[in-house]
Design a protein around this motif. Sequence first.
Motif, PDB file in Angstrom:
ATOM      1  N   VAL A 155       0.834  -1.218   0.000  1.00 33.67           N
ATOM      2  CA  VAL A 155       0.000   0.000   0.000  1.00 33.67           C
ATOM      3  C   VAL A 155       0.866   1.264   0.000  1.00 33.67           C
ATOM      4  O   VAL A 155       0.381   2.351   0.287  1.00 33.67           O
ATOM      5  CB  VAL A 155      -0.981   0.009   1.200  1.00 33.67           C
ATOM      6  N   GLY A 156       2.150   1.080  -0.314  1.00 24.70           N
ATOM      7  CA  GLY A 156       3.020   2.234  -0.495  1.00 24.70           C
ATOM      8  C   GLY A 156       3.704   2.760   0.748  1.00 24.70           C
ATOM      9  O   GLY A 156       4.155   3.912   0.763  1.00 24.70           O
ATOM     10  N   ILE A 157       3.820   1.943   1.790  1.00 29.81           N
ATOM     11  CA  ILE A 157       4.498   2.375   3.018  1.00 29.81           C
ATOM     12  C   ILE A 157       5.732   1.510   3.236  1.00 29.81           C
ATOM     13  O   ILE A 157       5.629   0.291   3.402  1.00 29.81           O
ATOM     14  CB  ILE A 157       3.546   2.274   4.238  1.00 29.81           C
ATOM     15  N   ASP A 158       6.900   2.137   3.202  1.00 24.10           N
ATOM     16  CA  ASP A 158       8.177   1.438   3.345  1.00 24.10           C
ATOM     17  C   ASP A 158       8.581   1.395   4.817  1.00 24.10           C
ATOM     18  O   ASP A 158       9.127   2.365   5.349  1.00 24.10           O
ATOM     19  CB  ASP A 158       9.246   2.144   2.510  1.00 24.10           C
ATOM     20  N   THR A 159       8.314   0.295   5.470  1.00 22.92           N
ATOM     21  CA  THR A 159       8.628   0.188   6.896  1.00 22.92           C
ATOM     22  C   THR A 159      10.130   0.056   7.149  1.00 22.92           C
ATOM     23  O   THR A 159      10.597   0.344   8.251  1.00 22.92           O
ATOM     24  CB  THR A 159       7.903  -1.014   7.529  1.00 22.92           C
ATOM     25  N   LYS A 199      -6.073  12.035  -0.025  1.00 24.60           N
ATOM     26  CA  LYS A 199      -7.311  12.806   0.095  1.00 24.60           C
ATOM     27  C   LYS A 199      -8.516  11.913   0.396  1.00 24.60           C
ATOM     28  O   LYS A 199      -9.630  12.175  -0.056  1.00 24.60           O
ATOM     29  CB  LYS A 199      -7.556  13.638  -1.177  1.00 24.60           C
ATOM     30  N   TRP A 200      -8.263  10.865   1.158  1.00 28.71           N
ATOM     31  CA  TRP A 200      -9.360  10.013   1.615  1.00 28.71           C
ATOM     32  C   TRP A 200     -10.165  10.713   2.706  1.00 28.71           C
ATOM     33  O   TRP A 200     -11.320  10.401   2.926  1.00 28.71           O
ATOM     34  CB  TRP A 200      -8.814   8.694   2.169  1.00 28.71           C
ATOM     35  N   MET A 218     -14.015   4.006   1.932  1.00 26.31           N
ATOM     36  CA  MET A 218     -13.903   2.702   1.278  1.00 26.31           C
ATOM     37  C   MET A 218     -12.453   2.379   0.943  1.00 26.31           C
ATOM     38  O   MET A 218     -11.994   1.248   1.134  1.00 26.31           O
ATOM     39  CB  MET A 218     -14.762   2.686   0.009  1.00 26.31           C
ATOM     40  N   ALA A 219     -11.709   3.380   0.473  1.00 24.67           N
ATOM     41  CA  ALA A 219     -10.301   3.176   0.143  1.00 24.67           C
ATOM     42  C   ALA A 219      -9.484   2.881   1.406  1.00 24.67           C
ATOM     43  O   ALA A 219      -8.602   2.012   1.389  1.00 24.67           O
ATOM     44  CB  ALA A 219      -9.741   4.405  -0.572  1.00 24.67           C
ATOM     45  N   PHE A 220      -9.773   3.606   2.471  1.00 25.37           N
ATOM     46  CA  PHE A 220      -9.097   3.374   3.746  1.00 25.37           C
ATOM     47  C   PHE A 220      -9.364   1.955   4.246  1.00 25.37           C
ATOM     48  O   PHE A 220      -8.437   1.243   4.667  1.00 25.37           O
ATOM     49  CB  PHE A 220      -9.583   4.397   4.775  1.00 25.37           C
ATOM     50  N   GLU A 221     -10.606   1.532   4.201  1.00 28.23           N
ATOM     51  CA  GLU A 221     -10.972   0.201   4.668  1.00 28.23           C
ATOM     52  C   GLU A 221     -10.311  -0.877   3.824  1.00 28.23           C
ATOM     53  O   GLU A 221      -9.855  -1.902   4.343  1.00 28.23           O
ATOM     54  CB  GLU A 221     -12.482   0.034   4.680  1.00 28.23           C
ATOM     55  N   LYS A 222     -10.248  -0.656   2.505  1.00 30.98           N
ATOM     56  CA  LYS A 222      -9.610  -1.630   1.616  1.00 30.98           C
ATOM     57  C   LYS A 222      -8.119  -1.746   1.913  1.00 30.98           C
ATOM     58  O   LYS A 222      -7.540  -2.851   1.918  1.00 30.98           O
ATOM     59  CB  LYS A 222      -9.831  -1.230   0.158  1.00 30.98           C
ATOM     60  N   ALA A 223      -7.488  -0.610   2.172  1.00 30.85           N
ATOM     61  CA  ALA A 223      -6.037  -0.598   2.405  1.00 30.85           C
ATOM     62  C   ALA A 223      -5.648  -1.100   3.781  1.00 30.85           C
ATOM     63  O   ALA A 223      -4.635  -1.797   3.923  1.00 30.85           O
ATOM     64  CB  ALA A 223      -5.498   0.818   2.195  1.00 30.85           C
ATOM     65  N   PHE A 224      -6.458  -0.754   4.797  1.00 31.58           N
ATOM     66  CA  PHE A 224      -6.008  -1.001   6.171  1.00 31.58           C
ATOM     67  C   PHE A 224      -6.941  -1.843   7.040  1.00 31.58           C
ATOM     68  O   PHE A 224      -6.562  -2.237   8.140  1.00 31.58           O
ATOM     69  CB  PHE A 224      -5.745   0.337   6.865  1.00 31.58           C
ATOM     70  N   LEU A 225      -8.138  -2.106   6.570  1.00 34.57           N
ATOM     71  CA  LEU A 225      -9.066  -2.906   7.381  1.00 34.57           C
ATOM     72  C   LEU A 225      -9.395  -4.250   6.748  1.00 34.57           C
ATOM     73  O   LEU A 225      -9.862  -5.160   7.432  1.00 34.57           O
ATOM     74  CB  LEU A 225     -10.378  -2.133   7.635  1.00 34.57           C
ATOM     75  N   ALA A 226      -9.189  -4.374   5.436  1.00 33.03           N
ATOM     76  CA  ALA A 226      -9.573  -5.620   4.741  1.00 33.03           C
ATOM     77  C   ALA A 226      -8.593  -6.747   5.049  1.00 33.03           C
ATOM     78  O   ALA A 226      -7.416  -6.513   5.256  1.00 33.03           O
ATOM     79  CB  ALA A 226      -9.634  -5.367   3.241  1.00 33.03           C
TER      80      ALA A 226
END
Length: 226
Positions: A155-159, A199-200, A218-226
């Motif tokens: 999801v584009g986050i480099d830990t 811009k979610w 919806m985008a937030f849920e798909k990226a971080f809750l699904a």
Amino acid sequence: MRDGPDISRIANLVGDPARANMLTALMDGGALTASELALEAGVTAQTASSHLGKLMEGGLLSLAAQGRHRYYSLAGPQVAAMLESITGVAAAVGPKRTRPGPREAVMREARICYDHLAGEHAVAMLDGFLARGVLVADGDEIRLSKSGPSHFAAVGIDTEAFRKQRRPICRACLDWSVRRSHLAGALGAAILDKIIAEKWARREAESRAIVFSPKGKMAFEKAFLA
């Protein structure tokens, strides 16, 4: 006198209503001038200066100069976490201050806590990470699992970049409204940055509340809750 930190000194600093209002105004991770903080506290400029001096001396605030202006901010995430926890106790045992308008419900759903997301969405997000094994709870500590870096990279986050930072990658922060933990640390901050960058959601004017658009949620849920 007992050995150990003197919590009474910190409690005295936070316990003054004017200073408490100043600290709360900085909970979004921003910086304000002395004049702006005086308005937040409802005190004169001279009184605000005295309060700010005590908060600086106590290590709760940091100061940065930009041109002729001086900006105050919280000294760090540890101070923000303390304030969030105190707010949780205040919400549980009262008394409560009442304010007009619907902001409280919005704040409970999603808000900024220094530099990361807090509220119902944030608690649900952390629960989901733990349930799916993306993060692992080890007592009071939270850490990335073996699959965590690849999950967030998708999801584009480099830990991996977080390991160069001095702050913890993951940290539990007690949520005052839900009274369970949400995710703080470098990862929590990166997630909030992505929410805003994509811009979610937007920040509600003159508030710490974060308001998601229908598509953004919806985008937030798909990226971080699904």
